[in-house]
Design a protein around this motif. Structure first.
Motif, PDB file in Angstrom:
ATOM      1  N   ILE A 119       5.687  38.046  19.402  1.00 28.20           N
ATOM      2  CA  ILE A 119       4.898  39.264  19.165  1.00 28.20           C
ATOM      3  C   ILE A 119       3.657  38.878  18.366  1.00 28.20           C
ATOM      4  N   GLU A 120       2.504  39.043  18.990  1.00 26.00           N
ATOM      5  CA  GLU A 120       1.248  38.587  18.397  1.00 26.00           C
ATOM      6  C   GLU A 120       0.202  39.701  18.519  1.00 26.00           C
ATOM      7  N   LEU A 121      -0.475  39.975  17.402  1.00 30.54           N
ATOM      8  CA  LEU A 121      -1.463  41.055  17.363  1.00 30.54           C
ATOM      9  C   LEU A 121      -2.778  40.669  18.044  1.00 30.54           C
ATOM     10  N   ASN A 122      -3.155  39.397  17.904  1.00 29.06           N
ATOM     11  CA  ASN A 122      -4.470  38.947  18.372  1.00 29.06           C
ATOM     12  C   ASN A 122      -4.364  38.515  19.843  1.00 29.06           C
ATOM     13  N   GLY A 137       5.531  34.031  10.934  1.00 32.00           N
ATOM     14  CA  GLY A 137       4.399  33.347  10.307  1.00 32.00           C
ATOM     15  C   GLY A 137       3.368  34.358   9.858  1.00 32.00           C
ATOM     16  N   LEU A 138       3.792  35.628   9.730  1.00 29.59           N
ATOM     17  CA  LEU A 138       2.836  36.690   9.376  1.00 29.59           C
ATOM     18  C   LEU A 138       2.263  36.481   7.982  1.00 29.59           C
ATOM     19  N   PRO A 139       0.993  36.840   7.788  1.00 34.88           N
ATOM     20  CA  PRO A 139       0.472  36.883   6.421  1.00 34.88           C
ATOM     21  C   PRO A 139       0.975  38.180   5.771  1.00 34.88           C
ATOM     22  N   LEU A 140       2.038  38.080   4.961  1.00 30.82           N
ATOM     23  CA  LEU A 140       2.681  39.287   4.422  1.00 30.82           C
ATOM     24  C   LEU A 140       2.180  39.672   3.037  1.00 30.82           C
ATOM     25  N   VAL A 146      13.165  36.050  18.119  1.00 26.53           N
ATOM     26  CA  VAL A 146      11.857  36.698  18.049  1.00 26.53           C
ATOM     27  C   VAL A 146      10.966  35.931  17.072  1.00 26.53           C
ATOM     28  N   GLU A 147       9.737  35.653  17.509  1.00 26.79           N
ATOM     29  CA  GLU A 147       8.764  35.046  16.595  1.00 26.79           C
ATOM     30  C   GLU A 147       7.612  36.029  16.390  1.00 26.79           C
ATOM     31  N   LEU A 148       7.293  36.258  15.127  1.00 23.22           N
ATOM     32  CA  LEU A 148       6.205  37.183  14.785  1.00 23.22           C
ATOM     33  C   LEU A 148       4.976  36.381  14.364  1.00 23.22           C
ATOM     34  N   GLY A 149       3.843  36.659  14.998  1.00 29.57           N
ATOM     35  CA  GLY A 149       2.599  35.961  14.652  1.00 29.57           C
ATOM     36  C   GLY A 149       2.642  34.493  15.050  1.00 29.57           C
ATOM     37  N   PRO A 150       2.853  34.193  16.343  1.00 32.30           N
ATOM     38  CA  PRO A 150       2.965  32.777  16.750  1.00 32.30           C
ATOM     39  C   PRO A 150       1.657  32.001  16.656  1.00 32.30           C
ATOM     40  N   GLY A 151       0.510  32.692  16.614  1.00 30.86           N
ATOM     41  CA  GLY A 151      -0.774  31.961  16.533  1.00 30.86           C
ATOM     42  C   GLY A 151      -0.916  31.046  17.731  1.00 30.86           C
ATOM     43  N   THR A 211      -5.625  36.642  10.171  1.00 27.65           N
ATOM     44  CA  THR A 211      -5.167  35.315  10.636  1.00 27.65           C
ATOM     45  C   THR A 211      -4.392  34.609   9.531  1.00 27.65           C
ATOM     46  N   GLY A 212      -4.835  34.764   8.292  1.00 24.92           N
ATOM     47  CA  GLY A 212      -4.018  34.358   7.146  1.00 24.92           C
ATOM     48  C   GLY A 212      -4.064  32.881   6.774  1.00 24.92           C
ATOM     49  N   ALA A 213      -4.632  32.020   7.596  1.00 21.22           N
ATOM     50  CA  ALA A 213      -4.729  30.587   7.277  1.00 21.22           C
ATOM     51  C   ALA A 213      -5.895  30.014   8.063  1.00 21.22           C
ATOM     52  N   GLN A 214      -6.469  28.899   7.525  1.00 23.79           N
ATOM     53  CA  GLN A 214      -7.601  28.293   8.226  1.00 23.79           C
ATOM     54  C   GLN A 214      -7.157  27.422   9.391  1.00 23.79           C
ATOM     55  N   GLN A 215      -5.911  26.972   9.308  1.00 29.02           N
ATOM     56  CA  GLN A 215      -5.426  26.094  10.371  1.00 29.02           C
ATOM     57  C   GLN A 215      -3.954  26.367  10.635  1.00 29.02           C
ATOM     58  N   PRO A 216      -3.458  25.962  11.807  1.00 29.12           N
ATOM     59  CA  PRO A 216      -2.053  26.215  12.114  1.00 29.12           C
ATOM     60  C   PRO A 216      -1.135  25.487  11.137  1.00 29.12           C
ATOM     61  N   SER A 217       0.114  25.931  11.073  1.00 28.43           N
ATOM     62  CA  SER A 217       1.113  25.238  10.258  1.00 28.43           C
ATOM     63  C   SER A 217       1.299  23.816  10.779  1.00 28.43           C
ATOM     64  N   GLY A 250       1.174  28.527  18.340  1.00 28.96           N
ATOM     65  CA  GLY A 250       2.482  28.125  18.858  1.00 28.96           C
ATOM     66  C   GLY A 250       3.162  26.937  18.205  1.00 28.96           C
ATOM     67  N   VAL A 251       2.782  26.589  16.980  1.00 29.42           N
ATOM     68  CA  VAL A 251       3.422  25.434  16.319  1.00 29.42           C
ATOM     69  C   VAL A 251       4.916  25.695  16.080  1.00 29.42           C
ATOM     70  N   ILE A 252       5.233  26.882  15.585  1.00 29.40           N
ATOM     71  CA  ILE A 252       6.651  27.187  15.312  1.00 29.40           C
ATOM     72  C   ILE A 252       7.397  27.398  16.635  1.00 29.40           C
TER      73      ILE A 252
HETATM   74  C1  LIG Z   1      -0.857  32.330   9.185  1.00 31.00           C
HETATM   75  S1  LIG Z   1      -1.030  32.601  10.963  1.00 31.00           S
HETATM   76  C2  LIG Z   1       0.443  31.714  11.500  1.00 31.00           C
HETATM   77  C3  LIG Z   1       0.325  31.217  12.922  1.00 31.00           C
HETATM   78  C4  LIG Z   1       1.469  30.300  13.369  1.00 31.00           C
HETATM   79  N1  LIG Z   1       2.750  30.965  13.293  1.00 31.00           N
HETATM   80  C5  LIG Z   1       1.515  29.050  12.523  1.00 31.00           C
HETATM   81  O1  LIG Z   1       2.417  28.969  11.674  1.00 31.00           O
HETATM   82  O2  LIG Z   1       0.655  28.171  12.711  1.00 31.00           O
HETATM   83  C6  LIG Z   1      -0.588  34.327  11.121  1.00 31.00           C
HETATM   84  C7  LIG Z   1      -0.460  34.847  12.548  1.00 31.00           C
HETATM   85  O3  LIG Z   1       0.022  36.205  12.500  1.00 31.00           O
HETATM   86  C8  LIG Z   1      -0.747  37.009  13.394  1.00 31.00           C
HETATM   87  N2  LIG Z   1      -0.655  38.396  12.909  1.00 31.00           N
HETATM   88  C9  LIG Z   1      -1.245  38.943  11.814  1.00 31.00           C
HETATM   89  N3  LIG Z   1      -0.854  40.226  11.663  1.00 31.00           N
HETATM   90  C10 LIG Z   1       0.001  40.491  12.678  1.00 31.00           C
HETATM   91  C11 LIG Z   1       0.758  41.641  13.062  1.00 31.00           C
HETATM   92  N4  LIG Z   1       0.692  42.781  12.374  1.00 31.00           N
HETATM   93  N5  LIG Z   1       1.551  41.554  14.142  1.00 31.00           N
HETATM   94  C12 LIG Z   1       1.634  40.386  14.864  1.00 31.00           C
HETATM   95  N6  LIG Z   1       0.933  39.282  14.566  1.00 31.00           N
HETATM   96  C13 LIG Z   1       0.135  39.329  13.479  1.00 31.00           C
HETATM   97  C14 LIG Z   1      -2.120  36.384  13.331  1.00 31.00           C
HETATM   98  O4  LIG Z   1      -2.924  36.771  14.431  1.00 31.00           O
HETATM   99  C15 LIG Z   1      -1.756  34.900  13.334  1.00 31.00           C
HETATM  100  O5  LIG Z   1      -1.491  34.457  14.638  1.00 31.00           O
END
Ligand SMILES: C[S@@+](CC[C@H](N)C(=O)[O-])C[C@H]1O[C@@H](n2cnc3c(N)ncnc32)[C@H](O)[C@@H]1O
Length: 191
Positions: free
Chosen positions: A70-73, A119-122, A44-49, A17-23, A51-53
């Motif tokens: 594209i969201e993993l969870n 917004g991925l935790p990279l 394309v949005e990666l990791g929308p969580g 998840t990479g953060a305790q709260q949304p952006s 949906g803030v972005i």
């Molecule tokens: C730090 S949160 C950011 C959420 C949101 N974009 C925001 O800014 O509030 C990271 C997001 O990336 C998703 N995530 C983590 N690894 C992923 C992956 N390999 N593919 C897609 N989503 C992924 C997490 O489930 C989470 O929704």
């Protein structure tokens, strides 16, 4: 409700998840501002969580039909599909983006995209994986306008890149976020 969902998923899978709260909304707006709102190709949005972005992309004037999330969870992908019913939501890994876009929206042909916001935790992911994600984005995006946008809580680039081919720079700093964040934008060098 979105904040409690986010906290629950953080407690369940903190690294993913990479953060305790949304952006914050300010960070969402700073990310969205890097994307060209004109045009018809998918954004394309990666990791929308929660949906803030995504919301900020709509506020910028980007049509909801153009959004591919594209969201993993699955808990987050269900949430954003309910919140943004006209967007295309794909449950899967962002690192599989090229194949997912080709099969799910290109009908077997690689689609052209306007750009990617992530917004991925990279941090901590292997260099090769991060480089490939950037390369795939710039291959699919239009040469002139297409870009990859990523935020980070650190100072340096969240993605290693080849400075001869790619122009990557810190384009914005957002103090009003937990934690204060930098937005990095990468484009292919032209000419
Ligand atoms: C730090 S949160 C950011 C959420 C949101 N974009 C925001 O800014 O509030 C990271 C997001 O990336 C998703 N995530 C983590 N690894 C992923 C992956 N390999 N593919 C897609 N989503 C992924 C997490 O489930 C989470 O929704």
């Amino acid at each position: 409700m979105a904040d409690s969902l986010f906290l629950r998923e953080f407690l369940r899978a903190p690294l993913r998840t990479g953060a305790q709260q949304p952006s914050s909304r300010a960070l969402g707006a700073a990310m969205a501002a890097e994307i060209d709102s004109n045009g018809t190709d998918p954004v394309v949005e990666l990791g929308p969580g929660t949906g803030v972005i995504t919301r900020a992309l709509l506020d910028r004037g980007i049509d909801e039909h153009r959004l591919v999330l594209i969201e993993l969870n699955p808990s987050f992908s269900d949430h954003v599909q309910r919140s943004f019913p006209r967007a295309t939501v794909l449950t899967g890994s962002a690192f599989d983006m090229r194949r997912l876009l080709t099969t799910e929206i290109g009908g077997g042909i690689e689609p052209r995209i306007s750009g990617v916001v992530s917004g991925l935790p990279l941090r901590g992911r292997p260099d090769a994986l991060r480089r490939r994600l950037l390369q795939d984005t710039l291959d699919l995006a239009r040469p002139a306008a297409g870009c990859f946008v990523q935020f980070t809580y650190w100072y340096d680039s969240p993605v290693p890149f080849d400075r001869a081919d790619i122009n990557g720079r810190r384009t914005r700093f957002v103090p009003f976020n937990l934690w204060p964040a930098s937005v990095w934008t990468y484009r292919r060098r032209t000419g």
